[in-house]
Scaffold this motif. Structure first.
Motif, short mmCIF file in Angstrom:
data_model
loop_
_atom_site.label_atom_id
_atom_site.label_comp_id
_atom_site.label_asym_id
_atom_site.label_seq_id
_atom_site.Cartn_x
_atom_site.Cartn_y
_atom_site.Cartn_z
N THR A 11 -11.58 2.98 -8.88
CA THR A 11 -10.96 3.17 -7.57
C THR A 11 -10.55 1.83 -6.93
N HIS A 12 -10.42 0.78 -7.76
CA HIS A 12 -9.81 -0.49 -7.36
C HIS A 12 -10.66 -1.36 -6.44
N GLU A 13 -12.00 -1.26 -6.60
CA GLU A 13 -12.87 -2.27 -5.98
C GLU A 13 -13.29 -3.27 -7.06
N TRP A 14 -13.62 -4.49 -6.63
CA TRP A 14 -14.18 -5.47 -7.57
C TRP A 14 -15.57 -5.88 -7.09
N ALA A 15 -16.36 -6.40 -8.04
CA ALA A 15 -17.71 -6.89 -7.71
C ALA A 15 -17.98 -8.18 -8.47
N ILE A 31 -11.58 -5.38 -2.50
CA ILE A 31 -10.63 -4.50 -3.20
C ILE A 31 -9.57 -5.36 -3.88
N THR A 32 -8.93 -4.78 -4.89
CA THR A 32 -8.10 -5.58 -5.80
C THR A 32 -6.66 -5.72 -5.28
N THR A 33 -5.95 -6.65 -5.89
CA THR A 33 -4.53 -6.83 -5.59
C THR A 33 -3.77 -5.52 -5.78
N LEU A 38 -0.84 -0.76 -3.61
CA LEU A 38 -0.75 0.68 -3.41
C LEU A 38 -0.76 1.03 -1.92
N LEU A 39 -1.60 0.35 -1.16
CA LEU A 39 -1.80 0.72 0.24
C LEU A 39 -0.62 0.28 1.11
N THR A 40 -0.30 -0.98 1.11
CA THR A 40 0.66 -1.65 2.01
C THR A 40 0.40 -1.30 3.48
N ASP A 41 0.87 -2.14 4.36
CA ASP A 41 0.87 -1.86 5.81
C ASP A 41 -0.49 -1.45 6.34
N LEU A 42 -1.50 -2.28 6.11
CA LEU A 42 -2.84 -1.97 6.61
C LEU A 42 -2.87 -2.01 8.13
N VAL A 43 -3.57 -1.06 8.73
CA VAL A 43 -3.69 -1.05 10.19
C VAL A 43 -5.15 -1.01 10.65
N PHE A 44 -6.07 -0.77 9.74
CA PHE A 44 -7.46 -0.62 10.18
C PHE A 44 -8.39 -0.68 8.96
N ALA A 56 -23.24 3.75 -5.84
CA ALA A 56 -22.06 3.52 -6.67
C ALA A 56 -21.14 4.75 -6.63
N GLU A 57 -19.85 4.47 -6.62
CA GLU A 57 -18.80 5.51 -6.64
C GLU A 57 -18.83 6.41 -5.41
N THR A 58 -19.42 5.91 -4.32
CA THR A 58 -19.52 6.71 -3.09
C THR A 58 -18.94 5.89 -1.94
N PRO A 59 -18.19 6.55 -1.03
CA PRO A 59 -17.55 5.80 0.06
C PRO A 59 -18.55 5.04 0.94
N VAL A 60 -18.18 3.80 1.27
CA VAL A 60 -18.97 3.02 2.24
C VAL A 60 -18.12 2.58 3.42
N GLY A 61 -16.82 2.80 3.34
CA GLY A 61 -15.96 2.38 4.45
C GLY A 61 -14.60 3.01 4.34
N GLU A 62 -13.75 2.69 5.34
CA GLU A 62 -12.40 3.27 5.41
C GLU A 62 -11.37 2.16 5.47
N ILE A 63 -10.25 2.44 4.84
CA ILE A 63 -9.14 1.51 4.93
C ILE A 63 -7.89 2.35 5.23
N GLU A 64 -7.24 2.00 6.32
CA GLU A 64 -6.14 2.84 6.80
C GLU A 64 -4.84 2.05 6.76
N SER A 65 -3.80 2.72 6.25
CA SER A 65 -2.45 2.13 6.26
C SER A 65 -1.59 2.98 7.17
N VAL A 66 -0.34 2.56 7.36
CA VAL A 66 0.57 3.35 8.21
C VAL A 66 0.64 4.78 7.70
N LYS A 67 0.70 4.93 6.37
CA LYS A 67 0.89 6.25 5.78
C LYS A 67 -0.35 7.13 5.82
#
Lengths: 133, 388
Positions: A11-15, A31-33, A38-44, A56-67
């Motif tokens: 899911t495009h995280e790195w460690a 998170i990776t390049t 994929l996301l573009t236009d981050l707002v939050f 592992a493999e479980t959500p810990v946060g949110e990343i929001e884009s315009v879309k």
């Protein structure tokens, strides 16, 4: 390019896993390049609270884009010991240094077996190439 | 299940979009670019210079013949028969209960022979249903009565359509057409010659219309010349800062402009008065489907009204998020996004009239947390009008 010394999730995280002076395994996570492309236009970005348990493999946060809004996952099992509080205030800069300055959080690993499920850079890049086509 | 892109309908510009980094998505069965690079940059370019959007997926329906004006008057909520040559009107198509089947633009033109015709621009997602609706209302007798004949054709696949929007749109387009764009009024259109070899001496229809809140134009032209003319416009547009814009920016632009989108603010379950579109209904003329229902609805008090909402925090409300007052459910968000111009999340939605006054404090349920918001007047953004 994705650094060779990191581990990656589907899911495009790195460690970056390091051993602290106290002998604890600490994963620095971001998170990776490819994720930023994929996301573009981050707002939050909502980072987890320090002290919370991460799985592992479980959500810990949110990343929001315009879309749309997406979750980001923890790559490892453990406890969040630190977050990069500067991240939410620098959304337009994150993609410029995703593996360095703009790490999201540090997680103290409680069970190292979860590391077996992570990919090396070569496997991750193969997955990205398949996703892109 | 998403349909693979290769099975979707393609506009004449499909290959151009792909070659220029367009991220193709399924929009109403069409493969359309949601963005090329950044939605925010495409949005801002439209507000400051020019954004060019391929809107060839829109349905274009053409009506000719002596019966066309009356037929359309008996189909649409707006008057048609009194339109001046080159005039365009925003109208609704309603069902017998007054629910909104589609929102459309109707334009009145003369062809090269001086014969009148009308063009109805309908939403891509509603095109098949509206074509069926038209056939249901085209009585066979009508075609046999002298002076009432109608030739109806769905020309959507024959014509491409570009939205060229922004303060520099006029400067970009003027050298391409033989119509004086400076003097063209808002909601007017004209048949034009297109001065470029790529147009192969074909013409098009240009109108001062749009869906962005900016000054701008929409150009319809033959599918066969579309790509060549698009590329010529893109080349000429470099000097004025024109960029291609996808459906992502089209959505944020229309949201800031407070314009309704079918499937969000309007649907068959919503009547024009609730949607704030009563002014698009002319109820004392022709008897179109739903007119009697609308006459009755007009007298009833509104249970819900469409409002603008501005978030106090940074989380973005989306369609379907609940609107609450003092913890109790009061309404629903119909569209929401981050506003690139205001740099904060905004939304439109329906609330009871007692909560519709600007500055009313409400909460929006964004994925389980109640985020504070306030009611604001629509539109969120209006351009500074230049003196005419």
């Amino acid at each position: 390019m994705n650094p060779q010394d990191l581990l990656y999730t589907k899911t495009h995280e790195w460690a970056r896993v390091e051993t602290s002076s106290a002998g604890e395994k600490i994963a620095t996570v971001g998170i990776t390049t490819f994720a930023y492309e994929l996301l573009t236009d981050l707002v939050f970005v909502a980072l987890p609270e320090v002290g919370r348990t991460a799985q592992a493999e479980t959500p810990v946060g949110e990343i929001e884009s315009v879309k749309a809004v997406s979750d980001f996952n923890s790559p490892v099992d453990g406890e969040v010991v630190e977050v990069n509080a500067e991240v939410p205030n620098n959304l337009d800069k994150l993609s410029q240094d995703p593996y360095g300055r703009w790490w999201f959080m540090k997680i103290k690993i409680t069970d190292e077996t979860c590391l077996k499920n992570l990919m090396d850079a070569a496997a991750y890049e193969k997955q990205c190439a398949e996703e892109h086509s | 299940m998403t349909t693979p892109i290769r099975h979707l309908l393609k506009t004449p510009l499909y290959d151009w979009h792909v070659a220029h980094g367009g991220r193709m998505v399924d929009f109403a069965g069409w493969a359309m670019p949601v963005q090329y690079a950044s939605i925010i940059e495409e949005h801002n370019a439209t507000r400051s210079a020019v954004g060019m959007t391929d809107i060839s997926h829109m349905g274009r329906l053409r009506f000719e013949g002596p019966g066309a004006a009356v037929f359309l008057a008996e189909l649409l909520t707006r008057r048609v028969a009194d339109m001046a040559l080159g005039q365009i009107r925003y109208s609704l198509v309603t069902n017998d209960q007054g629910g909104i089947l589609d929102d459309v633009l109707v334009g009145y033109y003369h062809n090269e022979m001086g014969q009148p015709f009308y063009v109805l621009v309908v939403n891509a997602s509603n095109r098949a249903m509206i074509v069926r609706w038209i056939h249901e209302h085209l009585s066979p007798e009508r075609a046999n009565r002298p002076r009432e004949e109608i030739v109806f054709s769905d020309v959507s696949d024959l014509w491409a359509m570009f939205a060229i929007q922004g303060p520099r749109a006029k400067d970009l387009l003027q050298p391409f057409v033989d119509e004086d764009l400076e003097s063209m009024k808002y909601y007017r259109g004209a048949l034009v010659h297109i001065f470029h070899p790529a147009a192969r001496r074909q013409g098009g229809i240009i109108s001062r219309t749009g869906y962005t809140g900016e000054d701008g134009f929409e150009l319809s032209l033959g599918a066969g010349i579309a790509c060549g003319v698009w590329e010529a416009l893109m080349e000429a547009g470099k000097s004025v800062g024109a960029v291609p814009t996808g459906l992502g920016a089209r959505d944020t632009l229309r949201l800031e402009a407070g314009m309704p989108l079918y499937g969000h603010e309007i649907s068959e379950q919503i009547d024009p008065f609730r949607a704030g579109l009563g002014s698009a209904c002319y109820l004392t003329g022709y008897n179109f489907p739903g007119r009697d229902a609308l006459l009755a609805l007009e007298k009833q008090p509104q249970q819900l009204v469409r409002v603008g909402l501005e978030m106090l925090g940074r989380r973005v409300p989306r369609q379907g998020c609940g609107i609450l007052k003092d913890g109790r459910s009061a309404g629903e968000v119909t569209s929401g996004s981050f506003s690139p111009t205001l740099k904060k999340p905004i939304a439109m939605g329906y609330v009871p009239p007692e909560l519709a006054a600007p500055e009313t404090k409400v909460e929006i349920d964004v994925r389980g947390t109640h985020e504070p918001a306030r009611v604001v007047p629509l539109p969120f953004y209006s351009r500074k009008k230049t003196k005419k």
